[in-house]
Structure formats: C-alpha cells, structure tokens
Scaffold this motif. Structure first.
Motif, PDB file in Angstrom:
ATOM      1  N   PHE A 174       0.882  -1.154   0.000  1.00 13.47           N
ATOM      2  CA  PHE A 174       0.000   0.000   0.000  1.00 13.47           C
ATOM      3  C   PHE A 174       0.931   1.219   0.000  1.00 13.47           C
ATOM      4  N   ASP A 175       1.295   1.660  -1.197  1.00 13.99           N
ATOM      5  CA  ASP A 175       2.403   2.593  -1.403  1.00 13.99           C
ATOM      6  C   ASP A 175       1.897   4.030  -1.471  1.00 13.99           C
ATOM      7  N   THR A 176       2.578   4.938  -0.741  1.00 16.02           N
ATOM      8  CA  THR A 176       2.144   6.333  -0.689  1.00 16.02           C
ATOM      9  C   THR A 176       3.188   7.292  -1.248  1.00 16.02           C
ATOM     10  N   ARG A 177       4.141   6.773  -2.015  1.00 20.68           N
ATOM     11  CA  ARG A 177       5.134   7.643  -2.655  1.00 20.68           C
ATOM     12  C   ARG A 177       5.476   7.105  -4.037  1.00 20.68           C
ATOM     13  N   LEU A 178       5.601   7.983  -4.993  1.00 24.39           N
ATOM     14  CA  LEU A 178       5.996   7.588  -6.346  1.00 24.39           C
ATOM     15  C   LEU A 178       7.517   7.463  -6.380  1.00 24.39           C
ATOM     16  N   ASP A 179       7.968   6.244  -6.546  1.00 20.14           N
ATOM     17  CA  ASP A 179       9.409   5.982  -6.597  1.00 20.14           C
ATOM     18  C   ASP A 179       9.747   5.466  -7.994  1.00 20.14           C
ATOM     19  N   PRO A 180      10.310   6.318  -8.879  1.00 18.94           N
ATOM     20  CA  PRO A 180      10.616   5.892 -10.253  1.00 18.94           C
ATOM     21  C   PRO A 180      11.577   4.712 -10.301  1.00 18.94           C
ATOM     22  N   HIS A 181      12.423   4.580  -9.263  1.00 21.69           N
ATOM     23  CA  HIS A 181      13.394   3.483  -9.248  1.00 21.69           C
ATOM     24  C   HIS A 181      12.707   2.126  -9.281  1.00 21.69           C
ATOM     25  N   PHE A 182      11.466   2.061  -8.728  1.00 21.67           N
ATOM     26  CA  PHE A 182      10.725   0.799  -8.696  1.00 21.67           C
ATOM     27  C   PHE A 182       9.524   0.834  -9.629  1.00 21.67           C
ATOM     28  N   ASN A 183       9.540   1.771 -10.591  1.00 27.16           N
ATOM     29  CA  ASN A 183       8.485   1.865 -11.608  1.00 27.16           C
ATOM     30  C   ASN A 183       7.094   2.045 -11.002  1.00 27.16           C
ATOM     31  N   ASP A 184       6.996   2.839  -9.934  1.00 26.68           N
ATOM     32  CA  ASP A 184       5.691   3.103  -9.322  1.00 26.68           C
ATOM     33  C   ASP A 184       4.831   3.938 -10.267  1.00 26.68           C
ATOM     34  N   PRO A 185       3.527   3.625 -10.365  1.00 25.67           N
ATOM     35  CA  PRO A 185       2.651   4.388 -11.277  1.00 25.67           C
ATOM     36  C   PRO A 185       2.260   5.754 -10.717  1.00 25.67           C
ATOM     37  N   ASN A 186       2.124   5.877  -9.373  1.00 30.47           N
ATOM     38  CA  ASN A 186       1.737   7.141  -8.730  1.00 30.47           C
ATOM     39  C   ASN A 186       2.054   7.033  -7.243  1.00 30.47           C
ATOM     40  N   GLU A 187       1.592   8.008  -6.493  1.00 31.33           N
ATOM     41  CA  GLU A 187       1.884   8.038  -5.059  1.00 31.33           C
ATOM     42  C   GLU A 187       0.727   7.507  -4.211  1.00 31.33           C
ATOM     43  N   ASN A 188      -0.171   6.747  -4.821  1.00 34.40           N
ATOM     44  CA  ASN A 188      -1.312   6.184  -4.091  1.00 34.40           C
ATOM     45  C   ASN A 188      -1.759   4.917  -4.810  1.00 34.40           C
ATOM     46  N   HIS A 189      -1.032   3.812  -4.579  1.00 34.07           N
ATOM     47  CA  HIS A 189      -1.349   2.609  -5.331  1.00 34.07           C
ATOM     48  C   HIS A 189      -1.188   1.341  -4.477  1.00 34.07           C
ATOM     49  N   VAL A 190      -1.854   0.288  -4.932  1.00 35.86           N
ATOM     50  CA  VAL A 190      -1.765  -1.046  -4.346  1.00 35.86           C
ATOM     51  C   VAL A 190      -1.062  -1.933  -5.356  1.00 35.86           C
ATOM     52  N   GLY A 191      -0.129  -2.764  -4.894  1.00 36.09           N
ATOM     53  CA  GLY A 191       0.606  -3.619  -5.823  1.00 36.09           C
ATOM     54  C   GLY A 191       0.935  -4.973  -5.235  1.00 36.09           C
ATOM     55  N   LEU A 192       1.162  -5.944  -6.098  1.00 34.34           N
ATOM     56  CA  LEU A 192       1.620  -7.278  -5.690  1.00 34.34           C
ATOM     57  C   LEU A 192       3.115  -7.372  -5.965  1.00 34.34           C
ATOM     58  N   SER A 199      10.739  -8.685  -4.859  1.00 36.35           N
ATOM     59  CA  SER A 199      11.251  -7.455  -5.457  1.00 36.35           C
ATOM     60  C   SER A 199      10.251  -6.337  -5.204  1.00 36.35           C
ATOM     61  N   MET A 200      10.747  -5.078  -5.163  1.00 35.99           N
ATOM     62  CA  MET A 200       9.855  -3.943  -4.988  1.00 35.99           C
ATOM     63  C   MET A 200       9.257  -3.476  -6.310  1.00 35.99           C
ATOM     64  N   ASN A 201       9.637  -4.081  -7.418  1.00 38.10           N
ATOM     65  CA  ASN A 201       8.989  -3.828  -8.702  1.00 38.10           C
ATOM     66  C   ASN A 201       7.727  -4.680  -8.766  1.00 38.10           C
ATOM     67  N   SER A 202       6.576  -4.035  -8.658  1.00 40.01           N
ATOM     68  CA  SER A 202       5.316  -4.761  -8.556  1.00 40.01           C
ATOM     69  C   SER A 202       4.981  -5.524  -9.837  1.00 40.01           C
ATOM     70  N   ILE A 203       4.428  -6.723  -9.665  1.00 39.99           N
ATOM     71  CA  ILE A 203       3.952  -7.524 -10.799  1.00 39.99           C
ATOM     72  C   ILE A 203       2.732  -6.876 -11.422  1.00 39.99           C
ATOM     73  N   ASN A 204       1.882  -6.319 -10.564  1.00 42.80           N
ATOM     74  CA  ASN A 204       0.679  -5.637 -11.040  1.00 42.80           C
ATOM     75  C   ASN A 204       0.294  -4.600 -10.001  1.00 42.80           C
ATOM     76  N   THR A 205      -0.305  -3.487 -10.444  1.00 37.65           N
ATOM     77  CA  THR A 205      -0.710  -2.424  -9.521  1.00 37.65           C
ATOM     78  C   THR A 205      -2.119  -1.954  -9.857  1.00 37.65           C
ATOM     79  N   ALA A 206      -2.727  -1.238  -8.888  1.00 41.43           N
ATOM     80  CA  ALA A 206      -4.050  -0.651  -9.100  1.00 41.43           C
ATOM     81  C   ALA A 206      -4.134   0.639  -8.301  1.00 41.43           C
ATOM     82  N   ASP A 207      -4.981   1.559  -8.768  1.00 37.28           N
ATOM     83  CA  ASP A 207      -5.164   2.864  -8.118  1.00 37.28           C
ATOM     84  C   ASP A 207      -6.459   2.826  -7.309  1.00 37.28           C
ATOM     85  N   PRO A 208      -6.380   2.816  -5.981  1.00 35.40           N
ATOM     86  CA  PRO A 208      -7.604   2.749  -5.164  1.00 35.40           C
ATOM     87  C   PRO A 208      -8.460   4.009  -5.249  1.00 35.40           C
ATOM     88  N   ILE A 209      -7.906   5.125  -5.743  1.00 32.19           N
ATOM     89  CA  ILE A 209      -8.688   6.355  -5.905  1.00 32.19           C
ATOM     90  C   ILE A 209      -9.872   6.112  -6.835  1.00 32.19           C
TER      91      ILE A 209
END
Length: 673
Positions: free
Chosen positions: A146-164, A168-178
């Motif tokens: 349950f990620d609250t910061r956009l970290d380009p190093h780990f290919n985060d999509p935004n600063e408010n996302h859920v991921g599996l 590794s911290m590079n998520s297999i899949n992510t979703a935006d709970p907003i």
C-alpha cells in the motif's frame, strides 16, 4: 519425544489402521483473530511498537525521519502439504491507517507479506521495510504493498497505489484505489481483505472505509503462488519512511488458511464424474478360502490392538518415571513467554566446557556469563548462568519474560533458554567487542580505541532503545540497571543494551510503585535513592551518567587520592567555570568536533539533573542527538534539592537485588547538591 506427543501419534496411527481417520485431514490449518494485538503472539522488529493494542510500524514523531519496522505472527504457518502435494489458499482481513502530521511529507507506505523467514526486516524508504538496500535479493517474500510515494526506481505508477510484489519492490501488477474512492493517505481507517484462491490461481485485494466487503476487488492478479510458497511461511506487516512523518498503524487482524483437500482419485479411468462408481455384490456362499482370509484379518486386527496396548503401557511407565523431572520443569515453563528455542543442559555444558572458569566473560545482576562454542553449528553465543538462589530464579523469569517480547536493533538478541538440573540459563548472541566499560577503561590492553564517531553512535543507539522501552512498548519497561557494564558492543561497535534482571514493567499513565532500591552506585538517581521510586526518569539519569562516561573516559565514581569523585559533580564543576570542554577524554587526543563534544557533555548533565522534572524524556534526547530539536539549557550551578522521608541508611539497603518494600521508618534529611 514428549510422552504426550508420542501418545497422540500412536493414537492417530491406531485410528488410521482401522479406517477411522482420513489421512487427508492431517494437514495443518491455521486461523487466528486479533481484535487488538497481544504482545505474546507477535514479534516486533525494527522501529515497530505496540501501544493500547494497536501496532505502530514506524516511529511516531513530529519531525521528519527515516524509519522501518515490521510485525510478524510468531507461529509458522503451513502453506504446502507434501503428503497430498496441495497448496493452501488463504484469506486475510485487517484494518489500517496511514496518517501524517505534515500533509506535504508523505511516504513511503506499508505492506502485508508472507515470508519463509521470521526475521524479515528491510531498509527505510522505498524498500518498505521488506528489502535490504545493500542485499536486494536476500529477503524472499510475497507481499501486497500500500504505497504512498511515487518511486521511479521501482516503476511506481503514482503516489497512491496497491501492488503485488514477489521478491522485489517492482510490482507484478498495480491498481489505483482512488478509482474506487479510497485514499490511502486520508488518515481514515481502511478495511482490507486479501484473498488467494489456489484452485483458481488468483489473488484479490479489496478495500473499503466500511466493514462491508466490496463485491469488486481493487486489485485482481492471475498468478500461481504455489511456486513461491514453502512448506512453512510467516505472515506479517512492514512499513517505512524516509524523511517524512508518515505514521502506519494496524488496528486489528484476522487470518486463515483454507484448503489441503486433494483431488480424489476417480473410481474408474472411464468414469465421467467423481460421483460415478461401480458396485459389485457377491451373494454366493463364502468359500473356505474367504473364511481363512476373514480369520486372518481378524487376527491382524487383534494383534495390532494388542501391540497398541503394550506400547501404551510402556508409555505410561516412562511417563511415571519422568514425572518428577517434569514437575520440576513445569513451574518454570508455564511462566515463560514464547522464546526462540529451549536448549538442553547437556548442549550448553558442552559448549562452555563444563562452565569452565576460562570461559567466563562477565558478571551481571543475574549471574555469570560464559562464552559458548557450538561445534555442531560453528556458532558462538553468550550463556548467562543463574545464581543458585530464589533471587536467581526471580531475576531469570523477569529477564526472560520481558526481553523475549522485545525487538530492537540496539537490544541484545535472546536466542534461547534452559531450565534443567536446577540450572537457569539464558542464551544470547555473542558480542565480540564486549562491554562498554571494558572498552573505555581497558582499551590499551585490548589494542582498541573507541573513536569519536563510535562514541556518538553509542549515545544515539542507547537513546533509541531506551525511547523504545519507555514509550513504544505496550507496557513501559524500566531497566533500573543502566550502566556502562550492561552496554555491549557488536563487531561494528554498535551498542546493545542487555541484563534485564532488574527490569520492571509499568502500565502507561500509571503511577510507579515504590520498591527497595536496586541498581549500581554512581548511576542511581537521587529520588530513587531517597524513596525507591523507579520511573522512566531514573533510567534517564543513569543514561546521563553513561553519556558522561563515554565523553570523558572516566568512571561514574573514581578514587582520587583519599577521596571518591563523582563524575556528574566533576563535569558540572567544569561547566560552572566555563571549561566543560576540558572534561573530554584525553585518549581521544583532540580528535573530535568541539561543538559535538560540548553538546554531548551538556546532554549528559541535562539527563543527570538532580531534579527529575527537569530531565528530558528519552524521545527528546534522541531528537537532540539527531539534530531534530534544540539542546536544553543547563544551569551553571548544579541544582540542589532537599527532601525528608524514610531513607535507607546503609549501603546494603541502598544497593539490593531484593524486591521487598522498604519498611525502615528512620527519618532523615538529605540534601542533593
């Protein structure tokens, strides 16, 4: 094997033989519910803490910091059954919140994870307390972040996302709970459901502000987790911050494994469904061969029953024979909280060469400490051996029950215990650089010297662990014997606080209880000497004395000619003359920053103030050392206090390991200057 366990195994075997038990149901299932968190069932790692039944995963402070913490359910959970080649499904539900005193300072988030290790703790920042920044592939895990910061190093999509995440911290899949109206950073309580269905090879995550589970998941991933599940796994949460004041809390948690039901073999290779079956009924008169088979089967059954009865009788005999030994151990074991391991006396005796005097490395309030070599594993440990007395047992149980539930990087790690042959033994990790007092006062013999950076690190580490004990545990832990001899140094000279033989637990917001004074002269606060009232502030006083020892390289009480010199008085005298920097340890040869030395000396005096109300909390001390708040003003003249009460009049009464109330009614006046 324990007699009770052996009996259960034989009983299960007996029922299996006679067809009363289906082996498929033997696979272990797990289910637990924590409406609030009990300390006995969980392990707190890093900066995590338990307060009022709620888990805090990162530091609760008003200034930006870097922090990581984890909480792990103590018991291993079976996720794969090798007997049936079946992987379990699981379902987890928990309530969490992510809050912040500074809305512009969010990051980084929390995770729910499953790992084959019960020591999973990673670095702060984008590693979310899961991955070690210097060993990215060491920790193995399956996690929902349950990620609250956009970290380009780990290919985060935004600063408010859920991921599996898997290993590794590079998520297999992510979703935006907003998209479903859920803001992870809202500070509101959020209910989360995580379901993995092994038969469907699917993991789903649901989020809601209400207690009703939504119909549609936030995140749905088609994945076969059986490739990543070991037979035994641990479950827990982790979180981290980096330069932020984000606070991560877990309010409640329930978890269960589901499954272990193997596909049943079909009755015939050509059957269309499992419900199809062929029944053959023979109504002819049984032949003599069949009679023989029936008698043979009956004989085998009777023989099996007879064998079971014989084994049971032998088991009863062995149990009665060992009853006395079991009773001796029972009193101790029922008082123990969950510990990593119970060692055998034989194992510890062999590792210490029969507790040979050449293996002695120290003495504490609990007893003697020995260096132990375990040849089978090639490891080294420290074994604390109790004095053979009632007090020894009391301190043994106190130390075990308190420290076994604590987790902090600046605590000596408890590896196990032993209570056999009237011996009480604790096994700790070995600290190669010994105790702080030996390093400060016997360095020339050992060829080592604590440089200035080591000394500052010791002051910070000790402040960090005392802040944890005083403010971040479910109950306040008052150590009562903080001194240089109880601060141990690991291979990198990091401090580890040990010897909890005199420690006391106290509820938050409760008045302290008066007991007979215990501890070491030179480190005891004046009000503790006066009335035996142990509080967090008495630990703060002792910490101040240790800090002055670290800065000055002098003992708390030293003999100079025919008189004894108190370190606090000596440093305060130099401060009153404006020459406090002259208190610096001469062995440092001036290799330190003068402002840092002055700051450390003044901090030591602040903590050792005779007036307990003027002493800072350990959290404030840590903030001062981390340059997060300003230092406290220290008066030029040492404050004086006058009070009257029933006061212990002898040294034996002042320094005692007993716990009886002080009933001495002698009245006297003491003036602290």
């Amino acid at each position: 094997m324990h007699p009770r366990k052996a009996f259960i195994i034989i009983l299960l075997f007996f029922f299996a033989i006679f067809g009363f038990l289906d082996p498929a149901v033997l696979a272990e299932k797990t289910s637990f519910q924590f409406p609030s968190f009990p300390l006995r069932d969980i392990s707190l790692l890093g900066d995590s803490y338990l307060r009022n039944g709620v888990i805090g995963l990162t530091r609760s402070i008003d200034v930006p910091s870097s922090s990581s913490g984890a909480v792990i359910y103590n018991n291993p959970i079976t996720f794969f059954d090798p007997e049936t080649n079946t992987t379990a499904s699981f379902s987890a539900k928990f309530t969490f919140s992510i809050n912040n005193v500074n809305p512009s300072s969010f990051g980084d988030g929390l995770t729910f994870f499953l790992s084959p290790s019960n020591r999973t703790l990673g670095s702060p920042g984008g590693y979310l307390g899961l991955v070690n920044s210097s060993q990215l592939t060491r920790n193995k895990f399956v996690a929902v972040e349950f990620d609250t910061r956009l970290d380009p190093h780990f290919n985060d999509p935004n600063e408010n996302h859920v991921g599996l995440d898997i290993d590794s911290m590079n998520s297999i899949n992510t979703a935006d709970p907003i998209l479903q109206g859920i803001d992870l950073k809202s500070g509101n309580l959020i209910n989360a459901w995580i379901d993995y269905k092994n038969e469907q090879r699917k993991l789903m995550v649901f989020l809601s502000y209400s207690s009703l589970k939504p119909e549609k998941p936030i995140l749905s991933v088609d994945i076969n987790l059986s490739d990543y599940f070991k037979t035994i796994m641990y479950v827990g949460f982790s979180a981290s911050t980096e330069g932020s004041t984000e606070l991560h809390q877990i309010e409640n948690w329930s978890f269960q494994t589901i499954g272990f039901i193997p596909a049943r073999p079909k009755s015939h290779p050509h059957n269309v469904s499992d419900s199809s079956m062929t029944v053959a009924v023979d109504i002819s008169k049984p032949s003599s061969g069949k009679k023989h088979d029936k008698k043979l089967g009956l004989g085998v059954a009777i023989a099996g029953l007879a064998f079971f009865c014989v084994v049971l009788l032998v088991l009863v005999y062995v149990s009665v024979k060992k009853l006395r030994g079991v009773r001796k151990q029972k009193t101790f074991k029922t008082d123990f909280v969950a510990c990593p391991r119970e060692y055998s006396y034989k194992e510890l005796k062999l590792a210490t060469k029969g507790f040979h005097p050449s293996r002695i490395i120290g003495h504490g309030s609990f007893g003697t400490v020995y260096k132990a070599f375990f040849l089978s594993t090639g490891t080294i440990a420290a074994v604390k051996r109790s004095r053979h007395s009632h007090e020894g047992k009391t301190e043994f149980l106190a130390e075990l029950s308190i420290i076994a539930g604590l987790r902090h990087k600046n605590l000596v790690h408890l590896q196990g215990w032993c209570a056999e042959k009237c011996e009480l033994l604790l096994v700790y990790e070995f600290m190669p650089n010994g105790s702080l007092d030996k390093m400060l006062y016997h360095e020339t013999k050992r060829g080592h010297l604590l440089n200035w950076s080591h000394r500052v690190n010791i002051a910070i580490g000790l402040a960090s662990v005392l802040s944890y004990l005083h403010q971040e545990c479910e109950q306040i832990v008052i150590h009562r014997d903080i001194k240089a001899g109880n601060v141990l140094l690991d291979g990198n000279f990091n401090p580890r606080l040990g010897d909890f033989g005199l420690a006391k637990l106290m509820d938050h917001d409760k008045s302290p209880v008066s007991t007979l004074t215990a501890g070491t002269m030179g480190y005891l606060a004046p009000e503790y000497l006066q009335c035996g009232m142990a509080t967090e502030k008495t630990d703060v006083f002792s910490y101040g004395v240790v800090v002055l020892e670290v800065a000055c390289g002098r003992r708390s009480i030293e003999r100079e000619g025919q008189k004894m010199v108190n370190l606090v008085d000596w440093v305060w005298g130099l401060h009153s003359e404006g020459k406090i920097i002259e208190a610096a340890d001469k062995k440092l040869k001036g290799e330190f920053k003068e402002e840092e030395m002055r700051k450390l000396l003044l901090l030591g005096l602040s903590c050792a103030n005779p007036d307990s109300a003027e002493r800072p909390s350990m959290r404030r001390v840590l903030q001062i050392l981390n340059n997060e708040v300003a230092s406290l003003a220290v008066p030029k003249l040492k404050p004086s206090l006058t009070f009257s009460s029933g006061l212990p009049l002898t040294l034996d009464e002042i320094v005692s390991d007993g716990e009886e109330d002080n009933t001495d009614n002698s009245m006297c006046e003491i003036k602290i200057v």
